[in-house]
Scaffold this active site. Structure first.
Site, short mmCIF file in Angstrom:
data_model
loop_
_atom_site.label_atom_id
_atom_site.label_comp_id
_atom_site.label_asym_id
_atom_site.label_seq_id
_atom_site.Cartn_x
_atom_site.Cartn_y
_atom_site.Cartn_z
N GLY A 119 4.53 -2.50 5.92
CA GLY A 119 3.64 -1.37 6.08
C GLY A 119 2.49 -1.66 7.02
CG ASN A 120 -0.50 -4.43 6.11
OD1 ASN A 120 -1.05 -3.37 5.84
ND2 ASN A 120 -0.50 -5.45 5.29
CE LYS B 268 2.82 -0.72 -4.20
NZ LYS B 268 2.49 -1.75 -3.22
CE LYS C 188 8.42 -4.21 3.49
NZ LYS C 188 8.13 -5.48 4.22
CE LYS D 214 5.66 -9.08 4.61
NZ LYS D 214 5.08 -8.25 3.54
#
Length: 306
Positions: free
Chosen positions: A9-10, A121, A205, A263
């Site tokens: 997203g970033n 979240k 994600k 990640k």
């Protein structure tokens, strides 16, 4: 190679930028150039992306409708179409005669996942404590402190299967670059009779992208963000970037839970299960990361001592 490239997203909306269509378009144009380089190099590509800022905006709009807005699964579908449209258009402007398709993608989760009992979240706007508690009573929300304010929290269950994986594989086999699994996919659960239905949740994600890469038997997973590599002791004077490394060396290292940790976890899982490399790094460096020249490459071919 078949590469699954996950855009953070970033990478699509820079930190501190106003969330306008113009800013997103400009950033996606940069992303498209990096992705086009991978295709020009002869790789097949499946593109996934985050949607945190975008789904937050839609949640704000839903808030303006006095609680009559659409549920999170439908908001997730909206962001898949919105972001996928821009990626598809900008990538298509750079690739002549290369078929591209954006596919709305569902991710199946378990209704009994413990995450539903412990939502973590954050989504939507911030509130003072009194307002947050009132909305929680009126709308059945779970709320939690976020700094000095309060926000709604929702579950982030583990993805079990990407429902459209076979369709994605079919498109890839016919030379189509596929944009899918936006925001981790639309969360669905399977009913006793086999029917699927949406559920109020958000899916990580990176976890969903790694799962999709495994289902597609991909040769490489790239997790692309706005940081050039994985760092040990990030943000301190002892910060050390990591290059090519055995995934086992990172298994017991703690990383920031809201940024690099998912990640690294997704990259480790893919590298170990598939015995194939997973890269993490800056979006603009996608081609160099795939070649092992930049970023962090978790390579199972290395021994744990390397």
């Amino acid at each position: 190679m078949l590469i699954v490239a996950a855009l953070g997203g970033n990478a699509l909306l820079r930190r501190g930028e106003a969330m306008t269509a113009e800013h997103q378009r400009a950033n996606i144009r940069v992303a498209a150039a990096a992705l086009a380089d991978l295709i020009h190099a002869g790789h097949s590509l499946v593109i996934t992306h985050g949607n945190g800022p975008q789904v937050g905006l839609l949640a704000l709009q839903a808030e303006a409708s006095n609680g009559n807005g659409f549920p999170l699964d439908i908001l997730g579908a909206e962001t898949e179409g919105m972001i996928g449209y821009m990626i598809e258009q900008e990538l298509g402007n750079l690739l002549e005669n290369n078929p591209i398709a954006t596919l709305l993608t569902m991710a199946r989760v378990e209704a009994a996942d413990p995450a539903f009992s412990h939502p973590t979240k954050f989504i939507g706007p911030v509130y003072d404590a009194v307002t947050a508690r009132r909305l929680a009573r009126e709308r059945g929300w779970r709320i939690a402190p976020d700094g000095e304010s309060w926000r709604r929290v929702v579950a982030s269950p583990k993805p079990l299967a990407i429902v459209e994986a076979k369709t994605i594989a079919l498109l890839v086999d016919h030379g189509v670059t596929v944009i899918c699994t936006g925001g981790g996919g639309i969360p669905v659960i399977e009913q006793a009779d086999g029917r699927l239905t949406g559920i109020e949740a958000v899916i990580d994600k990176d976890a969903a992208s790694a799962l999709l890469a495994r289902q597609l038997n991909a040769d490489m997973l790239l997790l692309l963000t706005d940081v050039d590599a994985v760092y040990l002791d990030y943000g301190t004077s002892k910060a050390q970037s990591l290059g090519r490394i055995a995934p086992e060396r990172l298994s017991d290292v703690r990383f920031p839970p809201g940024s690099m940790a998912p990640k690294v976890a997704a990259a480790i899982q893919f590298a170990k299960e598939m015995d194939r490399p997973a890269g993490i790094g800056r979006l603009e460096d996608a081609g160099a990361i795939a070649r092992g020249e930049k970023g962090t490459l978790l390579d199972p071919r290395l021994s744990a001592k390397a």
